[in-house]
Design a protein around this motif. Structure first.
Motif, PDB file in Angstrom:
ATOM      1  N   ILE A  97     -59.051  11.935 -32.937  1.00 44.43           N
ATOM      2  CA  ILE A  97     -57.984  10.869 -32.966  1.00 44.43           C
ATOM      3  C   ILE A  97     -58.594   9.822 -31.994  1.00 44.43           C
ATOM      4  O   ILE A  97     -58.581  10.074 -30.858  1.00 44.43           O
ATOM      5  CB  ILE A  97     -56.520  11.476 -32.535  1.00 44.43           C
ATOM      6  N   GLY A  98     -58.722   8.669 -32.478  1.00 43.39           N
ATOM      7  CA  GLY A  98     -58.826   7.492 -31.737  1.00 43.39           C
ATOM      8  C   GLY A  98     -57.571   6.474 -31.478  1.00 43.39           C
ATOM      9  O   GLY A  98     -57.226   6.130 -32.662  1.00 43.39           O
ATOM     10  N   SER A  99     -57.139   6.758 -30.307  1.00 43.62           N
ATOM     11  CA  SER A  99     -55.886   6.001 -30.265  1.00 43.62           C
ATOM     12  C   SER A  99     -56.182   4.570 -29.334  1.00 43.62           C
ATOM     13  O   SER A  99     -56.446   4.842 -28.168  1.00 43.62           O
ATOM     14  CB  SER A  99     -54.833   7.091 -29.426  1.00 43.62           C
ATOM     15  N   TRP A 100     -55.516   3.479 -30.045  1.00 44.78           N
ATOM     16  CA  TRP A 100     -56.018   2.225 -29.399  1.00 44.78           C
ATOM     17  C   TRP A 100     -54.782   1.887 -28.349  1.00 44.78           C
ATOM     18  O   TRP A 100     -53.595   1.919 -28.726  1.00 44.78           O
ATOM     19  CB  TRP A 100     -56.074   1.403 -30.502  1.00 44.78           C
ATOM     20  N   VAL A 101     -55.249   1.357 -27.363  1.00 44.67           N
ATOM     21  CA  VAL A 101     -54.549   0.504 -26.497  1.00 44.67           C
ATOM     22  C   VAL A 101     -54.789  -0.954 -26.418  1.00 44.67           C
ATOM     23  O   VAL A 101     -56.042  -1.282 -26.470  1.00 44.67           O
ATOM     24  CB  VAL A 101     -54.436   0.899 -25.210  1.00 44.67           C
ATOM     25  N   ILE A 102     -53.979  -1.845 -26.904  1.00 44.31           N
ATOM     26  CA  ILE A 102     -54.082  -3.108 -26.852  1.00 44.31           C
ATOM     27  C   ILE A 102     -53.185  -3.706 -25.549  1.00 44.31           C
ATOM     28  O   ILE A 102     -52.096  -3.649 -25.561  1.00 44.31           O
ATOM     29  CB  ILE A 102     -53.742  -4.147 -28.180  1.00 44.31           C
ATOM     30  N   GLY A 103     -53.965  -4.692 -24.656  1.00 44.32           N
ATOM     31  CA  GLY A 103     -53.403  -4.873 -23.536  1.00 44.32           C
ATOM     32  C   GLY A 103     -53.127  -3.558 -22.828  1.00 44.32           C
ATOM     33  O   GLY A 103     -54.006  -2.784 -22.394  1.00 44.32           O
ATOM     34  N   SER A 104     -51.898  -3.220 -22.552  1.00 42.53           N
ATOM     35  CA  SER A 104     -51.362  -1.771 -21.997  1.00 42.53           C
ATOM     36  C   SER A 104     -50.774  -1.159 -22.948  1.00 42.53           C
ATOM     37  O   SER A 104     -50.128  -0.218 -22.674  1.00 42.53           O
ATOM     38  CB  SER A 104     -50.933  -2.346 -20.527  1.00 42.53           C
ATOM     39  N   GLN A 105     -50.514  -1.640 -24.274  1.00 36.27           N
ATOM     40  CA  GLN A 105     -49.693  -0.989 -25.038  1.00 36.27           C
ATOM     41  C   GLN A 105     -50.535   0.077 -26.152  1.00 36.27           C
ATOM     42  O   GLN A 105     -51.416  -0.545 -26.700  1.00 36.27           O
ATOM     43  CB  GLN A 105     -48.805  -2.085 -25.915  1.00 36.27           C
ATOM     44  N   ALA A 106     -49.749   0.961 -26.461  1.00 36.09           N
ATOM     45  CA  ALA A 106     -50.413   1.795 -27.431  1.00 36.09           C
ATOM     46  C   ALA A 106     -50.189   1.316 -28.898  1.00 36.09           C
ATOM     47  O   ALA A 106     -48.922   0.695 -28.950  1.00 36.09           O
ATOM     48  CB  ALA A 106     -49.736   3.286 -27.460  1.00 36.09           C
ATOM     49  N   SER A 107     -51.250   1.256 -29.741  1.00 36.26           N
ATOM     50  CA  SER A 107     -50.838   0.256 -30.815  1.00 36.26           C
ATOM     51  C   SER A 107     -51.336   0.913 -32.199  1.00 36.26           C
ATOM     52  O   SER A 107     -51.136   0.187 -33.237  1.00 36.26           O
ATOM     53  CB  SER A 107     -51.751  -1.101 -30.672  1.00 36.26           C
ATOM     54  N   GLY A 108     -52.055   2.079 -31.958  1.00 35.36           N
ATOM     55  CA  GLY A 108     -52.402   2.301 -33.481  1.00 35.36           C
ATOM     56  C   GLY A 108     -53.439   3.393 -33.405  1.00 35.36           C
ATOM     57  O   GLY A 108     -54.120   3.854 -32.175  1.00 35.36           O
ATOM     58  N   MET A 109     -53.892   4.182 -34.558  1.00 33.60           N
ATOM     59  CA  MET A 109     -55.110   5.114 -34.243  1.00 33.60           C
ATOM     60  C   MET A 109     -55.915   5.144 -35.493  1.00 33.60           C
ATOM     61  O   MET A 109     -55.689   4.704 -36.795  1.00 33.60           O
ATOM     62  CB  MET A 109     -54.493   6.510 -34.171  1.00 33.60           C
ATOM     63  N   GLY A 110     -57.330   5.481 -35.289  1.00 33.97           N
ATOM     64  CA  GLY A 110     -58.141   5.743 -36.493  1.00 33.97           C
ATOM     65  C   GLY A 110     -58.546   7.175 -36.375  1.00 33.97           C
ATOM     66  O   GLY A 110     -58.723   7.513 -35.038  1.00 33.97           O
ATOM     67  N   ILE A 111     -59.209   7.792 -37.345  1.00 30.69           N
ATOM     68  CA  ILE A 111     -59.509   9.059 -37.156  1.00 30.69           C
ATOM     69  C   ILE A 111     -60.892   9.257 -37.806  1.00 30.69           C
ATOM     70  O   ILE A 111     -61.442   8.459 -38.870  1.00 30.69           O
ATOM     71  CB  ILE A 111     -58.609   9.906 -38.032  1.00 30.69           C
ATOM     72  N   ARG A 112     -61.790   9.756 -36.710  1.00 27.68           N
ATOM     73  CA  ARG A 112     -62.998  10.048 -37.326  1.00 27.68           C
ATOM     74  C   ARG A 112     -63.403  11.606 -37.675  1.00 27.68           C
ATOM     75  O   ARG A 112     -62.783  12.188 -36.418  1.00 27.68           O
ATOM     76  CB  ARG A 112     -64.186   9.549 -36.143  1.00 27.68           C
TER      77      ARG A 112
END
Lengths: 100, 372
Positions: B337-352
């Motif tokens: 699970i690649g979980s994205w933080v934008i600034g300091s907010q959790a914002s979404g995920m991508g799966i490899r």
């Protein structure tokens, strides 16, 4: 909802992945920015587009030829006095596989 | 968390993704974007991943403060001549755009942090845009943990726009790397939408004006703000490194991100938060127990230099040892699970996912959705 309500792109859909000698033009956030860059309003143009019911105005400079394979871009914008003693290539020497 | 095969694949999907600027859906002749399957999550699972991402990000920022305060930069193999440079960047609160936490997760146990791609994460465009449009075509009524685009636009409009204050924002990656170039051009796209003046320059084309002591573009205009998809550890060994401590060029990601993009942070985090449920035991020296550990060099990307073993002849100087937690298998496929933080907010995920338990640069990107 945790997904974006809408996604629009202004750059990737138009100018990405050009051939070796394709024509490109710079895009600006405003008309004034374009005129400021070129110092000549006749070189700028605007285009209004509708996207999902929303109107966007885009501002462009003149077309020019861009070569991604060469070390120099023939970009007519921001022409300024040429500084003496500029060295290049001082970043990027540590390998191309660099992202994660 | 369920891995499902799709009942249909979009007709002409290659053309569809190309039209939105995605051209590397195959890498070396192998599929990279794979929409023949997807992962389905429950709302509770997504809420958990979102909350854990925010928690870990907060812990990471506390770790940076701790490393700076306790002067531990040397233990991360950051050369001494750059310590003040890193510290100043943190004290000036130079903003970060983004980062990607990689988590072990199977939908049953707690997510476990494998690593933090804090400096040069990619797969942003795939996570933010490509899987979003996939869901719109597949079933627009479903939801996805993915407001990356909105959060990026918001961050750039509300914070970075003021910070840059009318200067040109340059975006840079190395030449001839389509994945990196796409990531950077996507970020530039959003910056344009945020109202900024932007320009693209390859990292190799950046110049240094010796007369005026400043970094310049190909037209010799000063570069004041630069997003670079190029690792800090490389920047520090390049020829231009000598100019970094005195430059007024501001980088995204900022120099303090060197602390978090270094695998040593995993051992420091474990030391700071022992037995935290979202961390794996991680040490600077090889434990040599019967339990397998993973040796990870301080500076490695895309699975490079990873070694799994129960016994290590000697601890490497610039490596950490993280308890091995084999990725869950979904019919022989191992997702991260690649979980994205934008600034300091959790914002979404991508799966490899991959057919081996070690994710690498050829691992497939698989879309996801969630529902109750």
């Amino acid at each position: 909802m945790k997904k974006s309500k809408a996604i629009s792109l202004v750059l990737l859909t138009s100018s990405l992945f050009l051939g070796c000698e394709d024509e490109v033009r710079n895009q600006y956030a405003s008309w004034d920015d374009c005129v400021k860059d070129y110092g000549d309003s006749t070189k700028c143009e605007s285009e209004t587009v509708q996207d999902s019911g929303v109107t966007h105005t885009r501002y462009y400079g003149p077309w020019y030829v861009m070569s991604r394979s060469s070390s120099h871009t023939i970009n007519p914008s921001s022409v300024s006095g040429r500084a003496i003693g500029v060295t290049r290539g001082g970043f990027g020497g540590s390998g191309s596989h660099s992202s994660s | 968390m369920i891995r499902k095969s799709v009942p249909f694949i979009r007709k002409g999907w290659q053309k569809k993704v190309e039209e939105i600027g995605f051209h590397f859906y195959e890498i070396d002749g192998l599929p990279y974007w794979d929409e023949s399957v997807y992962y389905q999550f429950s709302t509770e699972e997504v809420d958990e991943l979102e909350a854990v991402t925010e928690t870990i990000n907060t812990m990471c920022l506390e770790l940076v403060e701790y490393v700076i305060r306790e002067n531990l930069l040397g233990s991360l193999a950051i050369p001494g001549q750059f310590h003040d440079y890193v510290k100043a960047s943190w004290r000036r609160k130079e903003p970060s755009l983004y980062g990607r936490f990689d988590f072990w997760y199977d939908g049953k146990g707690e997510p476990k942090l494998l690593e933090f791609n804090a400096d040069t994460p990619t797969a942003l465009f795939e996570a933010s845009v490509i899987q979003y449009y996939w869901l719109q075509d597949f079933d627009a009524s479903q939801d996805q943990f993915n407001s990356i685009h909105e959060k990026l636009l918001d961050l750039l409009q509300k914070k970075i726009y003021r910070y840059i204050s009318g200067e040109t924002f340059y975006f840079s990656s190395v030449k001839e790397t389509i994945e990196d170039y796409t990531t950077v051009e996507y970020l530039r796209d959003v910056a344009i939408q945020a109202g900024m003046n932007t320009a693209q320059i390859f990292i190799e084309d950046i110049g240094y004006d010796n007369d005026n002591r400043r970094f310049v573009d190909l037209d010799e205009n000063q570069i004041r703000f630069l997003f670079k998809l190029y690792p800090w550890e490389h920047m520090l060994t390049d020829e231009f490194a000598q100019y970094l401590p005195t430059t007024n060029m501001t980088f995204f990601e900022p120099p303090w991100k060197m602390i978090l993009s270094n695998k040593a942070m995993l051992a420091l985090l474990w030391d700071m938060y022992p037995n935290h449920p979202n961390l794996l035991p991680t040490y600077f020296s090889a434990p040599n127990t019967l339990i397998p550990f993973v040796e990870k060099p301080f500076f490695s990307r895309e699975g490079e230099g990873i070694l799994v073993d129960t016994h290590f002849a000697a601890s490497k100087k610039q490596a950490i040892y993280q308890k091995y937690c084999e990725l869950p298998s979904f019919s022989g496929n191992y997702p991260v699970i690649g979980s994205w933080v934008i600034g300091s907010q959790a914002s979404g995920m991508g799966i490899r996912e991959d057919t081996t338990p070690i994710t690498n640069n050829l691992s497939r990107f698989v879309p996801h959705l969630f529902c109750d």
